[in-house]
Design an enzyme around this catalytic site. Structure first.
Site, mmCIF file in Angstrom:
data_model
loop_
_atom_site.group_PDB
_atom_site.id
_atom_site.type_symbol
_atom_site.label_atom_id
_atom_site.label_comp_id
_atom_site.label_asym_id
_atom_site.label_seq_id
_atom_site.Cartn_x
_atom_site.Cartn_y
_atom_site.Cartn_z
ATOM 1 N N TYR A 124 0.825 -1.213 0.000
ATOM 2 C CA TYR A 124 0.000 0.000 0.000
ATOM 3 C C TYR A 124 0.860 1.265 0.000
ATOM 4 C CZ TYR A 124 -3.639 -3.342 1.196
ATOM 5 O OH TYR A 124 -4.496 -4.407 1.186
ATOM 6 N N TYR A 128 -11.237 -1.608 0.730
ATOM 7 C CA TYR A 128 -11.228 -1.201 2.139
ATOM 8 C C TYR A 128 -9.933 -0.493 2.503
ATOM 9 C CZ TYR A 128 -7.922 -4.446 4.360
ATOM 10 O OH TYR A 128 -6.779 -5.085 4.772
ATOM 11 N N ARG A 129 -8.980 -0.474 1.571
ATOM 12 C CA ARG A 129 -7.643 0.028 1.881
ATOM 13 C C ARG A 129 -7.001 0.355 0.543
ATOM 14 N NH1 ARG A 129 -4.054 -3.790 5.817
ATOM 15 N NH2 ARG A 129 -2.345 -2.385 6.225
#
Ligand code: ADP
Length: 530
Positions: free
Chosen positions: A88, A472-473
């Site tokens: 991420y 969600y991320r």
């Protein structure tokens, strides 16, 4: 949208000021080795996510001092705890030139209460540290860790990370935060606001609005302490594996699994993965195939044959409690999955040797993660694409229905093929939703593969987002895109977030752009550049 990068003159004077206040050893200015703050799996847009340096405070007072400097010089900070948010963006900031506020030196385990089952930790406490502490003190408590145990307990919970024990919804275990706001004010949430209270880590509510959620995946404050519930260690664990023969069995398997999770027969996050995912943990891809396209079906079949893998999908989960409960739960699970032709299920019991319950350290082998023991199992899949393998994660939330999971699976499979990327498919079943997990693996030195990986992720986010299936991320490069998708009522949620942002952080210095939330000045700049 890109936020404004600060000028080099402003950056230099901010670092001089920081060094004067915190000392040289707390500051890594421009010119230092900043490789720890780069996205290790850099792909599209990596050049936009470069910090100018980092600052490593040792106390809440030093965090306040950093904030004073950042406010004065108008330099954005990017907060990380240990910066292991891999897939991420790691520790890299959303905005070029930002100073990484690296909290790793604040790493005290302030309290572990065995009787009441909680810990109070600072940001730099890693999963391995907390595990070491529980083990060293022979405490009758289990923690929960994600599939890679090297990051921080606090950072992972703030990002809504998951683990595999019944306490595997990490954000749900948070009970009480201490937060430093951009103004330097220190707030304690819940019962922590009441002087003398001994219930800060026992009651999440406190008095008035619940604010903990405001600081999850957010840029509204710097979390300096977190209370987390820990699990009383059970008398036993049964580590279970179910195998399903056909690709199409995913649908029925998810329906059965979702019902077992809703009814809490299976008490923890259960992960189902396809055969490609399994093989990725065992061998590099080149052993089976070195074509530039995604592995063809014939190769997958050959792999299955050669390795003696008789299944298409494998599901792993744990059952917890006294032996009678383990046996009863296992029988119910077995009966439920027997409706799927050819399904096989096995259970491996780990029982406590004494009256204190089962210490997590007594659990051996691959079942350890079901006991919350931090490990590095997930890393083995990163060898799939050789020694220079990068990954981007696609992790949307899917309704827990077999048909829906199958539909998503087929769509993602088709798109992955179009981009020449192998589909390591998986779904993690929580009580009320599925998280689709797809690490998009690519060889970092191969520019074409790298750009295909980013293009695939972009396509998937857009296509599924249009169908109401959202992430969600998010990786730094996709934070705006995903933020744009949560658009009900002319972006009412974003407008509310912006109102909060402007009120709490008037100079816009805290993690600008995090999750697509930008301070007023960046929004104005964006409007001007359109
Ligand atoms: P890990 O625990 O995996 O090392 P990071 O430290 O990279 O995770 O943190 C993940 C993300 O969580 C960061 O990018 C940041 O947005 C947020 N975060 C981490 N620590 C804090 C903190 N102390 N306060 C506020 N946000 C934080």
């Amino acid at each position: 949208m890109s936020g404004a990068s600060p000028s080099s003159v402003r950056i230099r004077s901010a670092y001089e000021h920081l060094a004067a206040v915190l000392g040289d050893d707390a500051v890594l200015g421009p010119g230092s080795d900043l490789s720890a703050y780069e996205d290790p799996y850099a792909s599209a847009g990596a050049a936009d996510f470069r910090c100018s340096g980092a600052v490593l405070p040792r106390s809440v007072e030093e965090v306040q001092a950093v904030l004073a400097v950042a406010n004065q010089h108008g330099i954005p900070l990017w907060t990380v705890s240990t910066g292991r948010n891999l897939g991420y963006g790691g520790a890299a900031p959303r905005v070029n030139g930002a100073i990484v506020l690296d909290m790793q030196r604040m790493n005290r385990i302030l309290e572990v209460d065995e009787e009441h089952g909680y810990a109070l930790v600072e940001p730099g406490v890693r999963f391995v540290d907390l595990y070491g502490y529980l083990r060293e003190h022979r405490l009758k408590l289990w923690m929960s860790a994600p599939s890679l145990g090297w990051g921080s307990v606090l950072g992972n919970a703030l990002e809504r990370g998951i683990g595999y024990t019944p306490y595997g919804d990490h954000a749900a275990q948070i009970c009480g935060l201490e937060v430093v706001l951009a103004t330097g004010d220190v707030v304690r949430t819940g019962m922590g606001a009441l002087p003398g209270a001994n219930t800060w880590q026992m009651y999440k509510g406190g008095y008035g609005p619940s604010l903990d959620g405001l600081f999850l995946q957010s840029n509204f404050g710097i979390v300096t302490k977190m209370g987390l519930w820990l699990m009383p260690q059970p008398a036993g664990l049964m580590s279970c594996v179910a195998r399903f023969q056909r690709e199409s069995d995913l649908e029925a398997a998810i329906d059965v699994l979702a019902s077992l999770r809703r009814r809490e027969i299976i008490q923890s996050n259960a992960q189902i993965g396809n055969v490609v995912r399994e093989v990725a943990h065992r061998h590099p891809r080149s052993r089976w195939y070195d074509g530039p396209d995604a592995m063809p079906d014939e190769v997958i079949e050959k792999m299955r044959r050669d390795l003696g893998i008789g299944w298409w999908w494998m599901l792993r989960f744990g059952l917890y409690g006294d032996e009678e409960l383990l046996d009863a739960r296992f029988r119910i699970v077995q009966r439920a999955f027997s409706s799927i032709p050819g399904a096989e299920i096995t259970g491996d019991k780990h029982l406590a040797s004494g009256p204190d319950g089962l210490h997590a350290c007594e659990v051996e082998g691959p079942s350890r993660r079901l006991a919350g023991v931090p490990g590095f199992f997930a890393l083995s899949a990163l060898k799939f694409r050789g020694d220079d393998c990068g990954h981007l994660d696609f992790s949307p939330i899917v309704a827990p229905s077999g048909r829906e999971a199958m539909r998503v699976y087929e769509l993602v499979k088709a798109r992955a093929r179009e981009h020449g990327i192998d589909y390591l498919a998986g779904f993690t079943a929580s009580e009320r939703h599925l998280t689709h997990v797809f690490p998009i693996l690519y060889e970092k030195h191969d520019a074409e593969q790298t750009s295909h990986a980013a293009a695939l992720l972009d396509t998937l986010i857009r296509e599924l987002g249009e169908q109401g299936i959202g992430e969600y991320r998010a990786h730094l490069a996709f934070m705006d895109l995903i933020g744009d998708q949560y658009s009900f009522n002319k972006h009412a949620l974003r407008r509310l977030n912006e109102t909060l942002k402007d009120a709490l952080d008037p100079n816009g210095i805290l993690s600008p752009g995090k999750q697509g939330i930008w301070p007023a000045a960046s929004r104005r700049q964006r409007a001007g550049t359109r």
